[in-house]
Design a protein around this motif. Structure first.
Motif, short mmCIF file in Angstrom:
data_model
loop_
_atom_site.label_atom_id
_atom_site.label_comp_id
_atom_site.label_asym_id
_atom_site.label_seq_id
_atom_site.Cartn_x
_atom_site.Cartn_y
_atom_site.Cartn_z
N HIS A 1 0.82 -1.22 0.00
CA HIS A 1 0.00 0.00 0.00
C HIS A 1 0.86 1.27 0.00
CE1 HIS A 1 1.15 -1.16 3.99
NE2 HIS A 1 0.95 0.08 4.40
N ARG A 2 2.08 1.17 0.55
CA ARG A 2 2.98 2.34 0.61
C ARG A 2 3.96 2.20 -0.54
NH1 ARG A 2 3.00 5.08 4.96
NH2 ARG A 2 2.46 3.34 6.32
N GLY B 1 -3.33 -3.15 -1.95
CA GLY B 1 -3.60 -2.78 -0.56
C GLY B 1 -3.79 -3.96 0.38
N ILE B 2 -3.62 -5.19 -0.11
CA ILE B 2 -3.77 -6.37 0.76
C ILE B 2 -2.40 -6.67 1.36
CG2 ILE B 2 -4.52 -8.77 0.93
CD1 ILE B 2 -6.74 -6.85 -0.03
N VAL B 3 -2.27 -6.42 2.64
CA VAL B 3 -0.95 -6.57 3.28
C VAL B 3 -0.48 -8.03 3.16
CG1 VAL B 3 0.24 -6.52 5.51
CG2 VAL B 3 -1.24 -4.61 4.85
N GLY C 1 6.18 -4.54 4.39
CA GLY C 1 6.64 -3.94 5.64
C GLY C 1 6.90 -5.00 6.71
N ASP C 2 7.34 -4.54 7.87
CA ASP C 2 7.57 -5.47 8.99
C ASP C 2 6.25 -6.11 9.44
OD1 ASP C 2 7.97 -2.45 9.74
OD2 ASP C 2 6.88 -3.30 11.43
N GLY C 3 5.15 -5.38 9.25
CA GLY C 3 3.84 -5.97 9.56
C GLY C 3 3.52 -7.10 8.60
N ALA C 4 3.79 -6.88 7.32
CA ALA C 4 3.49 -7.88 6.30
C ALA C 4 4.26 -9.17 6.53
CB ALA C 4 3.81 -7.31 4.92
N GLN D 1 2.43 -12.00 8.21
CA GLN D 1 1.31 -12.65 7.53
C GLN D 1 1.74 -14.07 7.12
OE1 GLN D 1 -1.29 -10.83 8.28
NE2 GLN D 1 -2.09 -10.43 6.25
N ASN E 1 10.15 -0.28 9.08
CA ASN E 1 10.08 1.09 9.61
C ASN E 1 9.63 1.06 11.07
OD1 ASN E 1 7.30 0.69 9.53
ND2 ASN E 1 6.98 1.94 7.70
N TRP F 1 7.03 0.13 12.51
CA TRP F 1 5.60 0.29 12.81
C TRP F 1 4.75 -0.43 11.78
CZ3 TRP F 1 4.28 2.15 17.36
CH2 TRP F 1 5.15 3.05 18.01
N LEU G 1 0.97 0.18 11.08
CA LEU G 1 -0.07 1.10 11.55
C LEU G 1 0.40 1.72 12.87
CD1 LEU G 1 -3.51 -0.45 10.65
CD2 LEU G 1 -3.16 1.96 11.08
N HIS H 1 1.07 6.80 9.61
CA HIS H 1 0.73 5.63 8.78
C HIS H 1 0.00 6.11 7.51
CE1 HIS H 1 -0.44 1.66 7.53
NE2 HIS H 1 -1.68 2.11 7.41
C1 LIG Z 1 -4.61 -8.45 4.84
C2 LIG Z 1 -4.72 -7.07 5.43
N1 LIG Z 1 -4.85 -6.92 6.77
C3 LIG Z 1 -4.92 -5.67 7.32
C4 LIG Z 1 -4.88 -4.57 6.50
C5 LIG Z 1 -4.96 -3.16 7.12
N2 LIG Z 1 -3.61 -2.56 7.08
C6 LIG Z 1 -3.24 -1.71 6.11
S1 LIG Z 1 -1.68 -1.22 6.26
C7 LIG Z 1 -1.44 -2.13 7.65
C8 LIG Z 1 -0.12 -2.12 8.37
C9 LIG Z 1 0.97 -2.62 7.50
O1 LIG Z 1 2.21 -2.49 8.16
P1 LIG Z 1 3.56 -2.81 7.44
O2 LIG Z 1 3.42 -4.07 6.62
O3 LIG Z 1 4.64 -2.78 8.45
O4 LIG Z 1 3.73 -1.64 6.38
P2 LIG Z 1 3.90 -0.07 6.62
O5 LIG Z 1 2.52 0.50 6.71
O6 LIG Z 1 4.71 0.14 7.83
O7 LIG Z 1 4.57 0.43 5.39
C10 LIG Z 1 -2.60 -2.81 7.98
C11 LIG Z 1 -2.74 -3.70 9.15
C12 LIG Z 1 -4.77 -4.77 5.11
N3 LIG Z 1 -4.71 -3.74 4.26
N4 LIG Z 1 -4.65 -6.03 4.60
#
Ligand SMILES: Cc1ncc(C[n+]2csc(CCOP(=O)(O)OP(=O)(O)O)c2C)c(N)n1
Length: 340
Positions: free
Chosen positions: A87-88, A135-137, A165-168, A171, A195, A197, A199, A264
């Motif tokens: 998404h970023r 936009g699907i993490v 991202g570190d959040g991804a 998954q 980064n 974070w 969100l 975010h």
């Molecule tokens: C499968 C899924 N779960 C939740 C979301 C909501 N969401 C959008 S961005 C995000 C955080 C992602 O964090 P990271 O991967 O670290 O990327 P950053 O935003 O730090 O670049 C979340 C939970 C989503 N878009 N897709």
């Protein structure tokens, strides 16, 4: 002895002056682009924040501060190599060479945009430059694995790069993608932009180990951690990994410690981070750092830097004007090019 598989990177990828200047120029272009659309995003959304108002409706995730991860990797790629981002994605799209005018127009929802205004800022598709974002993490990882499998089956030496991202990286699909890429020895480079974070959630509370790059050992592939947003180290490591992938050496996982200067999304009140965190990050601005490194090397003067800034600004202004002046899609087009 550690059970973690570590790789020594012996070969140094040569950095030429022109390449260093080109990377700095792209970083400046990305920064100017992000700052400009941030200002435009506010149009119509003040004093009351209304997501649907103004020339850029919907959410906006900016990547200022994260330029090195995009530029240091994509500089090694050819047009026929595929990049899959999340998404970023603006910084990565620009570094991959996506047309700036069509990128801006897509963000504005205009007919001249990459997806005729139907994708918006998170869904950027450019078949000519082999770039996509969504936009699907976590979805960026299997997309790159699919492209790499196709390249391998076609006997091509193209590579695929997946950004997340570190959040991804938490998954399940991230691990499935790494496993498949490893067993099929596919030409994929997985890039984690850490980064710190996801969100509003800090990595230290979401991730069981401190280095995502160490997770590579679970799949028997090389994993490399690059601290401190270091453009030239990224350039070196990515150059090696991409070369290895092209030559049939299989995937690599690269984790890059990077900095998110904005929230975010634009409008994020950022109550979850300390007031001085961004100040501290901004003191380590990668653009200033690269500028100083190049001046010390004798590859850049202050005057030449100003010229790069001027050129980058002019290029961005032209793209933004194009987007502003472009028409919106006709209502009759609403059901074209979509699954209806
Ligand atoms: C499968 C899924 N779960 C939740 C979301 C909501 N969401 C959008 S961005 C995000 C955080 C992602 O964090 P990271 O991967 O670290 O990327 P950053 O935003 O730090 O670049 C979340 C939970 C989503 N878009 N897709």
């Amino acid at each position: 002895m550690s059970h973690i598989l570590r790789v020594e990177w012996f070969m140094v990828v040569e950095l030429r002056k022109e390449t260093a200047i080109e990377m700095l120029y792209t970083m400046l272009k990305i920064r100017k682009f992000e700052e400009t659309i941030k200002d435009i995003y506010a149009e119509g959304k003040k004093p009351v924040f209304d997501l649907s108002a103004g020339p850029i409706p919907g959410f906006l995730h900016l990547s200022a501060g994260q330029e090195p991860a995009a530029v240091g990797v994509c500089i090694h790629l050819r047009a026929d190599d595929f990049v899959s981002a999340a998404h970023r994605a603006h910084h990565i799209a620009i570094a991959k060479g996506v047309d700036l005018k069509r990128l801006a127009a897509e963000i504005f929802g205009k007919k001249t945009g990459l997806c005729k205004g139907k994708g918006g800022h998170m869904h950027l598709f450019d078949p000519q430059k082999n770039f996509s974002s969504n936009g699907i993490v976590g979805a960026s990882f299997p997309h790159a694995v699919g492209a790499a499998l196709a390249y391998k089956m076609q006997g091509k030496d193209s590579v695929a790069v997946a950004y997340g991202g570190d959040g991804a990286a938490n998954q399940g699909i991230f691990h499935e993608a790494l496993n498949l890429a490893a067993i099929w020895k596919l030409p994929v480079i997985f890039v984690i932009e850490d980064n710190s974070w996801a969100l509003s959630f800090p990595k230290r509370l979401s991730t069981a180990i401190s280095r995502n790059s160490d997770r590579a050992s679970a799949y028997g592939i090389p994993g490399v951690f690059i601290p401190d947003n270091d453009l030239f180290r990224i350039f070196e490591v990515a150059g090696e990994a991409i070369k290895r992938a092209r030559e049939g050496g299989g995937p690599t996982l690269i984790e890059i410690e990077t900095y998110r200067f904005y929230g975010h999304y634009v409008g994020d009140p950022e109550r979850y981070r300390a007031k001085d965190e961004v100040e501290k990050l901004r003191a380590k601005d990668p653009i200033n750092r690269v500028k100083e490194q190049l001046i010390r090397k004798g590859w850049l003067t202050d005057k030449e830097f100003e010229e790069l800034v001027f050129r980058a600004s002019a290029e961005v202004d032209e793209a933004i004007n194009f987007a502003r002046e472009s028409p919106y899609p006709d209502p009759e087009e609403a059901l074209q090019d979509v699954f209806a």
